[in-house]
Design an enzyme around this catalytic site. Sequence first.
Site, PDB file in Angstrom:
ATOM      1  N   TYR A  21      26.968  62.749  51.499  1.00 45.77           N
ATOM      2  CA  TYR A  21      25.684  63.450  51.579  1.00 45.77           C
ATOM      3  C   TYR A  21      24.528  62.467  51.713  1.00 45.77           C
ATOM      4  O   TYR A  21      23.556  62.742  52.423  1.00 45.77           O
ATOM      5  CB  TYR A  21      25.496  64.382  50.381  1.00 45.77           C
ATOM      6  CG  TYR A  21      26.386  65.597  50.471  1.00 45.77           C
ATOM      7  CD1 TYR A  21      26.245  66.513  51.515  1.00 45.77           C
ATOM      8  CD2 TYR A  21      27.387  65.826  49.535  1.00 45.77           C
ATOM      9  CE1 TYR A  21      27.069  67.614  51.623  1.00 45.77           C
ATOM     10  CE2 TYR A  21      28.218  66.937  49.631  1.00 45.77           C
ATOM     11  CZ  TYR A  21      28.051  67.817  50.679  1.00 45.77           C
ATOM     12  OH  TYR A  21      28.871  68.905  50.793  1.00 45.77           O
ATOM     13  N   ARG A  28      30.153  66.586  59.028  1.00 42.93           N
ATOM     14  CA  ARG A  28      28.795  66.266  59.498  1.00 42.93           C
ATOM     15  C   ARG A  28      28.250  67.401  60.366  1.00 42.93           C
ATOM     16  O   ARG A  28      27.091  67.795  60.248  1.00 42.93           O
ATOM     17  CB  ARG A  28      28.810  64.948  60.269  1.00 42.93           C
ATOM     18  CG  ARG A  28      27.443  64.471  60.701  1.00 42.93           C
ATOM     19  CD  ARG A  28      27.544  63.129  61.411  1.00 42.93           C
ATOM     20  NE  ARG A  28      27.877  62.053  60.506  1.00 42.93           N
ATOM     21  CZ  ARG A  28      26.972  61.304  59.858  1.00 42.93           C
ATOM     22  NH1 ARG A  28      25.692  61.549  60.025  1.00 42.93           N
ATOM     23  NH2 ARG A  28      27.352  60.334  59.061  1.00 42.93           N
ATOM     24  N   HIS A  32      40.295  66.081  58.843  1.00 45.36           N
ATOM     25  CA  HIS A  32      39.523  65.025  58.178  1.00 45.36           C
ATOM     26  C   HIS A  32      39.278  63.862  59.134  1.00 45.36           C
ATOM     27  O   HIS A  32      40.131  63.529  59.958  1.00 45.36           O
ATOM     28  CB  HIS A  32      40.259  64.529  56.939  1.00 45.36           C
ATOM     29  CG  HIS A  32      40.134  65.445  55.761  1.00 45.36           C
ATOM     30  ND1 HIS A  32      40.521  65.085  54.499  1.00 45.36           N
ATOM     31  CD2 HIS A  32      39.650  66.709  55.652  1.00 45.36           C
ATOM     32  CE1 HIS A  32      40.294  66.088  53.667  1.00 45.36           C
ATOM     33  NE2 HIS A  32      39.769  67.088  54.347  1.00 45.36           N
ATOM     34  N   GLY A  33      38.094  63.279  59.025  1.00 45.76           N
ATOM     35  CA  GLY A  33      37.764  62.104  59.823  1.00 45.76           C
ATOM     36  C   GLY A  33      37.374  62.380  61.260  1.00 45.76           C
ATOM     37  O   GLY A  33      37.248  61.451  62.056  1.00 45.76           O
ATOM     38  N   GLN A  34      37.127  63.639  61.600  1.00 48.75           N
ATOM     39  CA  GLN A  34      36.795  63.989  62.984  1.00 48.75           C
ATOM     40  C   GLN A  34      35.341  64.441  63.157  1.00 48.75           C
ATOM     41  O   GLN A  34      34.980  64.980  64.194  1.00 48.75           O
ATOM     42  CB  GLN A  34      37.756  65.069  63.489  1.00 48.75           C
ATOM     43  CG  GLN A  34      39.194  64.598  63.539  1.00 48.75           C
ATOM     44  CD  GLN A  34      40.135  65.640  64.099  1.00 48.75           C
ATOM     45  OE1 GLN A  34      39.768  66.414  64.981  1.00 48.75           O
ATOM     46  NE2 GLN A  34      41.354  65.671  63.588  1.00 48.75           N
ATOM     47  N   GLY A  35      34.509  64.246  62.131  1.00 50.05           N
ATOM     48  CA  GLY A  35      33.097  64.604  62.239  1.00 50.05           C
ATOM     49  C   GLY A  35      32.785  66.066  61.977  1.00 50.05           C
ATOM     50  O   GLY A  35      31.644  66.500  62.165  1.00 50.05           O
ATOM     51  N   GLU A  86      32.759  60.091  46.415  1.00 46.24           N
ATOM     52  CA  GLU A  86      32.962  60.093  47.867  1.00 46.24           C
ATOM     53  C   GLU A  86      32.071  61.141  48.541  1.00 46.24           C
ATOM     54  O   GLU A  86      31.428  60.871  49.559  1.00 46.24           O
ATOM     55  CB  GLU A  86      34.433  60.362  48.185  1.00 46.24           C
ATOM     56  CG  GLU A  86      34.757  60.338  49.656  1.00 46.24           C
ATOM     57  CD  GLU A  86      36.220  60.656  49.935  1.00 46.24           C
ATOM     58  OE1 GLU A  86      36.629  60.435  51.082  1.00 46.24           O
ATOM     59  OE2 GLU A  86      36.939  61.128  49.033  1.00 46.24           O
ATOM     60  N   VAL A  99      36.591  70.847  54.707  1.00 47.93           N
ATOM     61  CA  VAL A  99      37.295  70.745  55.982  1.00 47.93           C
ATOM     62  C   VAL A  99      38.780  70.602  55.676  1.00 47.93           C
ATOM     63  O   VAL A  99      39.169  69.811  54.808  1.00 47.93           O
ATOM     64  CB  VAL A  99      36.793  69.517  56.786  1.00 47.93           C
ATOM     65  CG1 VAL A  99      37.560  69.359  58.083  1.00 47.93           C
ATOM     66  CG2 VAL A  99      35.293  69.636  57.047  1.00 47.93           C
ATOM     67  N   ARG A 143      24.709  59.632  53.293  1.00 54.86           N
ATOM     68  CA  ARG A 143      24.764  59.165  54.687  1.00 54.86           C
ATOM     69  C   ARG A 143      24.129  60.164  55.645  1.00 54.86           C
ATOM     70  O   ARG A 143      23.623  59.769  56.700  1.00 54.86           O
ATOM     71  CB  ARG A 143      26.213  58.888  55.113  1.00 54.86           C
ATOM     72  CG  ARG A 143      26.783  57.603  54.577  1.00 54.86           C
ATOM     73  CD  ARG A 143      28.069  57.195  55.287  1.00 54.86           C
ATOM     74  NE  ARG A 143      29.094  58.223  55.290  1.00 54.86           N
ATOM     75  CZ  ARG A 143      29.999  58.419  54.328  1.00 54.86           C
ATOM     76  NH1 ARG A 143      29.987  57.646  53.256  1.00 54.86           N
ATOM     77  NH2 ARG A 143      30.903  59.372  54.443  1.00 54.86           N
TER      78      ARG A 143
END
Length: 163
Positions: A137, A102, A96-99, A132, A91, A139
């Site tokens: 993965y 996932r 970054h950090g916006q889902g 990291e 990404v 999670r």
Amino acid sequence: MISTPEPLHAGHILTPFCCGVDSIDNWLEQRAMKNQTTGASRTFVCCGSDSNVLAYYSLASSAVTTNTSPGRFRRNMPDPIPVVVLGRLAVDKSLHGQGVARALVRDAGLRVIQVAETIGIRGMLVHALSDEAREFYQRVGFVPSPMDPMMLMVTLGDLVESV
């Protein structure tokens, strides 16, 4: 606004994509289209309104030996076990950090489930490039290999349950 994942094609703009990991940035620019053309892997991209790639992942077919697979993954399976490899997932730093990562794993999982209706696949495998990434993965449901904690797998059944 970011698009839903779509197959990579020549109209996509691959630079100035930057996820912060040079090898992953370089793979997109130097290998993704070649692999797409030859069938070595399939890359799916999410773009901004200007066709700039903002996120991507790639899938390829493979197999793993039973001794490298977690117990549930290898149970009642032939050796080697057929899998789909989540070869790259990245990404752009701006997202970054916006889902988005996932969401890419979910999209990849849906594609693997669809393919599994046609050919035999036990699940999906990924090789994490960092601690990291390995933690991410885990999670989202992947389980580490007993032989290599950076190689993680998720069964088709677990994919179906999670998407």
